[in-house]
Design a protein around this motif. Structure first.
Motif, PDB file in Angstrom:
ATOM      1  N   ALA A  11       0.110  10.611  -0.075  1.00 49.74           N
ATOM      2  CA  ALA A  11       0.121   9.501  -1.038  1.00 49.74           C
ATOM      3  C   ALA A  11       1.383   8.654  -0.878  1.00 49.74           C
ATOM      4  O   ALA A  11       1.329   7.423  -0.973  1.00 49.74           O
ATOM      5  CB  ALA A  11       0.017  10.041  -2.464  1.00 49.74           C
ATOM      6  N   GLY A  12       2.508   9.290  -0.617  1.00 46.43           N
ATOM      7  CA  GLY A  12       3.748   8.548  -0.400  1.00 46.43           C
ATOM      8  C   GLY A  12       3.676   7.667   0.832  1.00 46.43           C
ATOM      9  O   GLY A  12       4.129   6.518   0.814  1.00 46.43           O
ATOM     10  N   LEU A  13       3.085   8.174   1.901  1.00 49.33           N
ATOM     11  CA  LEU A  13       2.909   7.354   3.099  1.00 49.33           C
ATOM     12  C   LEU A  13       1.981   6.182   2.829  1.00 49.33           C
ATOM     13  O   LEU A  13       2.169   5.083   3.359  1.00 49.33           O
ATOM     14  CB  LEU A  13       2.376   8.216   4.245  1.00 49.33           C
ATOM     15  CG  LEU A  13       3.360   9.244   4.798  1.00 49.33           C
ATOM     16  CD1 LEU A  13       2.662  10.149   5.795  1.00 49.33           C
ATOM     17  CD2 LEU A  13       4.552   8.568   5.420  1.00 49.33           C
ATOM     18  N   PHE A  14       0.976   6.401   1.994  1.00 49.17           N
ATOM     19  CA  PHE A  14       0.059   5.332   1.607  1.00 49.17           C
ATOM     20  C   PHE A  14       0.806   4.225   0.865  1.00 49.17           C
ATOM     21  O   PHE A  14       0.642   3.041   1.160  1.00 49.17           O
ATOM     22  CB  PHE A  14      -1.059   5.931   0.747  1.00 49.17           C
ATOM     23  CG  PHE A  14      -2.136   4.979   0.356  1.00 49.17           C
ATOM     24  CD1 PHE A  14      -3.055   4.527   1.284  1.00 49.17           C
ATOM     25  CD2 PHE A  14      -2.244   4.541  -0.954  1.00 49.17           C
ATOM     26  CE1 PHE A  14      -4.061   3.654   0.930  1.00 49.17           C
ATOM     27  CE2 PHE A  14      -3.241   3.669  -1.328  1.00 49.17           C
ATOM     28  CZ  PHE A  14      -4.154   3.224  -0.387  1.00 49.17           C
ATOM     29  N   PHE A  15       1.657   4.608  -0.085  1.00 46.76           N
ATOM     30  CA  PHE A  15       2.449   3.620  -0.829  1.00 46.76           C
ATOM     31  C   PHE A  15       3.395   2.851   0.089  1.00 46.76           C
ATOM     32  O   PHE A  15       3.548   1.637  -0.032  1.00 46.76           O
ATOM     33  CB  PHE A  15       3.260   4.283  -1.941  1.00 46.76           C
ATOM     34  CG  PHE A  15       2.451   4.692  -3.126  1.00 46.76           C
ATOM     35  CD1 PHE A  15       1.617   3.807  -3.773  1.00 46.76           C
ATOM     36  CD2 PHE A  15       2.531   5.990  -3.605  1.00 46.76           C
ATOM     37  CE1 PHE A  15       0.873   4.190  -4.871  1.00 46.76           C
ATOM     38  CE2 PHE A  15       1.796   6.384  -4.707  1.00 46.76           C
ATOM     39  CZ  PHE A  15       0.961   5.484  -5.334  1.00 46.76           C
ATOM     40  N   ILE A  16       4.048   3.553   0.991  1.00 52.80           N
ATOM     41  CA  ILE A  16       4.970   2.891   1.912  1.00 52.80           C
ATOM     42  C   ILE A  16       4.212   1.935   2.824  1.00 52.80           C
ATOM     43  O   ILE A  16       4.699   0.845   3.147  1.00 52.80           O
ATOM     44  CB  ILE A  16       5.785   3.922   2.702  1.00 52.80           C
ATOM     45  CG1 ILE A  16       6.776   4.606   1.755  1.00 52.80           C
ATOM     46  CG2 ILE A  16       6.516   3.290   3.877  1.00 52.80           C
ATOM     47  CD1 ILE A  16       7.570   5.723   2.367  1.00 52.80           C
ATOM     48  N   GLY A  17       3.006   2.317   3.216  1.00 50.32           N
ATOM     49  CA  GLY A  17       2.177   1.417   4.019  1.00 50.32           C
ATOM     50  C   GLY A  17       1.863   0.126   3.285  1.00 50.32           C
ATOM     51  O   GLY A  17       1.877  -0.965   3.875  1.00 50.32           O
ATOM     52  N   PHE A  18       1.582   0.222   1.979  1.00 53.58           N
ATOM     53  CA  PHE A  18       1.355  -0.989   1.188  1.00 53.58           C
ATOM     54  C   PHE A  18       2.615  -1.837   1.114  1.00 53.58           C
ATOM     55  O   PHE A  18       2.544  -3.069   1.119  1.00 53.58           O
ATOM     56  CB  PHE A  18       0.892  -0.649  -0.228  1.00 53.58           C
ATOM     57  CG  PHE A  18      -0.588  -0.585  -0.371  1.00 53.58           C
ATOM     58  CD1 PHE A  18      -1.376  -1.682  -0.098  1.00 53.58           C
ATOM     59  CD2 PHE A  18      -1.196   0.566  -0.789  1.00 53.58           C
ATOM     60  CE1 PHE A  18      -2.749  -1.635  -0.233  1.00 53.58           C
ATOM     61  CE2 PHE A  18      -2.569   0.646  -0.921  1.00 53.58           C
ATOM     62  CZ  PHE A  18      -3.350  -0.470  -0.642  1.00 53.58           C
ATOM     63  N   GLY A  19       3.777  -1.204   1.030  1.00 52.69           N
ATOM     64  CA  GLY A  19       5.030  -1.958   1.008  1.00 52.69           C
ATOM     65  C   GLY A  19       5.264  -2.708   2.305  1.00 52.69           C
ATOM     66  O   GLY A  19       5.704  -3.859   2.298  1.00 52.69           O
ATOM     67  N   VAL A  20       4.949  -2.073   3.423  1.00 53.32           N
ATOM     68  CA  VAL A  20       5.078  -2.738   4.718  1.00 53.32           C
ATOM     69  C   VAL A  20       4.103  -3.907   4.801  1.00 53.32           C
ATOM     70  O   VAL A  20       4.462  -5.010   5.221  1.00 53.32           O
ATOM     71  CB  VAL A  20       4.829  -1.731   5.863  1.00 53.32           C
ATOM     72  CG1 VAL A  20       4.689  -2.441   7.197  1.00 53.32           C
ATOM     73  CG2 VAL A  20       5.938  -0.715   5.924  1.00 53.32           C
ATOM     74  N   PHE A  21       2.870  -3.682   4.375  1.00 55.72           N
ATOM     75  CA  PHE A  21       1.861  -4.741   4.392  1.00 55.72           C
ATOM     76  C   PHE A  21       2.301  -5.914   3.507  1.00 55.72           C
ATOM     77  O   PHE A  21       2.196  -7.073   3.899  1.00 55.72           O
ATOM     78  CB  PHE A  21       0.524  -4.166   3.924  1.00 55.72           C
ATOM     79  CG  PHE A  21      -0.615  -5.129   3.976  1.00 55.72           C
ATOM     80  CD1 PHE A  21      -1.110  -5.586   5.185  1.00 55.72           C
ATOM     81  CD2 PHE A  21      -1.196  -5.587   2.806  1.00 55.72           C
ATOM     82  CE1 PHE A  21      -2.161  -6.476   5.240  1.00 55.72           C
ATOM     83  CE2 PHE A  21      -2.254  -6.481   2.839  1.00 55.72           C
ATOM     84  CZ  PHE A  21      -2.735  -6.934   4.063  1.00 55.72           C
ATOM     85  N   GLY A  22       2.821  -5.619   2.323  1.00 54.34           N
ATOM     86  CA  GLY A  22       3.298  -6.668   1.431  1.00 54.34           C
ATOM     87  C   GLY A  22       4.488  -7.419   1.996  1.00 54.34           C
ATOM     88  O   GLY A  22       4.617  -8.624   1.826  1.00 54.34           O
ATOM     89  N   LYS A  38       9.382  -1.809  -4.788  1.00 54.63           N
ATOM     90  CA  LYS A  38       8.470  -1.026  -5.630  1.00 54.63           C
ATOM     91  C   LYS A  38       7.731   0.029  -4.816  1.00 54.63           C
ATOM     92  O   LYS A  38       7.698   1.201  -5.172  1.00 54.63           O
ATOM     93  CB  LYS A  38       7.458  -1.930  -6.336  1.00 54.63           C
ATOM     94  CG  LYS A  38       8.069  -2.906  -7.290  1.00 54.63           C
ATOM     95  CD  LYS A  38       8.713  -2.188  -8.424  1.00 54.63           C
ATOM     96  CE  LYS A  38       9.329  -3.212  -9.369  1.00 54.63           C
ATOM     97  NZ  LYS A  38      10.170  -2.614 -10.362  1.00 54.63           N
ATOM     98  N   CYS A  39       7.134  -0.399  -3.722  1.00 54.46           N
ATOM     99  CA  CYS A  39       6.366   0.545  -2.909  1.00 54.46           C
ATOM    100  C   CYS A  39       7.276   1.515  -2.170  1.00 54.46           C
ATOM    101  O   CYS A  39       6.927   2.682  -1.991  1.00 54.46           O
ATOM    102  CB  CYS A  39       5.487  -0.208  -1.921  1.00 54.46           C
ATOM    103  SG  CYS A  39       4.202  -1.174  -2.712  1.00 54.46           S
ATOM    104  N   GLY A  40       8.436   1.038  -1.744  1.00 55.04           N
ATOM    105  CA  GLY A  40       9.366   1.913  -1.038  1.00 55.04           C
ATOM    106  C   GLY A  40       9.899   3.032  -1.911  1.00 55.04           C
ATOM    107  O   GLY A  40       9.949   4.192  -1.503  1.00 55.04           O
ATOM    108  N   VAL A  41      10.302   2.681  -3.120  1.00 52.43           N
ATOM    109  CA  VAL A  41      10.813   3.703  -4.038  1.00 52.43           C
ATOM    110  C   VAL A  41       9.710   4.671  -4.444  1.00 52.43           C
ATOM    111  O   VAL A  41       9.889   5.888  -4.421  1.00 52.43           O
ATOM    112  CB  VAL A  41      11.466   3.053  -5.281  1.00 52.43           C
ATOM    113  CG1 VAL A  41      11.778   4.090  -6.344  1.00 52.43           C
ATOM    114  CG2 VAL A  41      12.726   2.324  -4.886  1.00 52.43           C
ATOM    115  N   THR A  42       8.547   4.131  -4.789  1.00 57.52           N
ATOM    116  CA  THR A  42       7.432   4.993  -5.187  1.00 57.52           C
ATOM    117  C   THR A  42       7.031   5.910  -4.042  1.00 57.52           C
ATOM    118  O   THR A  42       6.825   7.117  -4.242  1.00 57.52           O
ATOM    119  CB  THR A  42       6.231   4.137  -5.632  1.00 57.52           C
ATOM    120  OG1 THR A  42       6.640   3.273  -6.674  1.00 57.52           O
ATOM    121  CG2 THR A  42       5.089   4.998  -6.103  1.00 57.52           C
ATOM    122  N   GLY A  43       6.922   5.365  -2.845  1.00 59.76           N
ATOM    123  CA  GLY A  43       6.538   6.170  -1.695  1.00 59.76           C
ATOM    124  C   GLY A  43       7.572   7.221  -1.347  1.00 59.76           C
ATOM    125  O   GLY A  43       7.243   8.379  -1.085  1.00 59.76           O
TER     126      GLY A  43
END
Length: 96
Positions: A11-22, A38-43
């Motif tokens: 799940a953390g990798l998924f969040f970080i992936g969204f941060g990269v995409f954003g 946001k995505c980096g910290v959450t991930g």
């Protein structure tokens, strides 16, 4: 506990992936830094908690929780400093 650790790391990798995409598709620095923070910290926090579940050792878990606290304190401050610097530079260039 190991399965929960695997799920949280995924799940953390998924969040970080969204941060990269954003960070790639958003138009300006302020929205990019928002997405990345946001995505980096959450991930990152989700991955660290997943590693704590996976390890099962108290000393390792306490160290990871210390890193989680440090991440919560420093990442938003860095993003804020970058955003303020960007806004000040933009105002100087516009002549305000």
């Amino acid at each position: 506990m190991q399965i929960a650790g695997y799920l949280l790391v995924g799940a953390g990798l998924f969040f970080i992936g969204f941060g990269v995409f954003g960070s790639i598709i958003l138009p300006d620095l302020l929205t990019r830094s928002h997405a990345a923070t946001k995505c980096g910290v959450t991930g990152t926090v989700t991955i660290l908690i997943g590693l704590a579940f996976y390890s099962g050792r108290l000393d390792f878990t306490l160290k990871l929780l210390l890193i989680v606290g440090f991440t919560f304190l420093t990442a938003p401050i860095v993003a804020h400093a970058i955003a303020v610097g960007h806004l000040q530079r933009r105002r100087r260039e516009e002549g305000r």
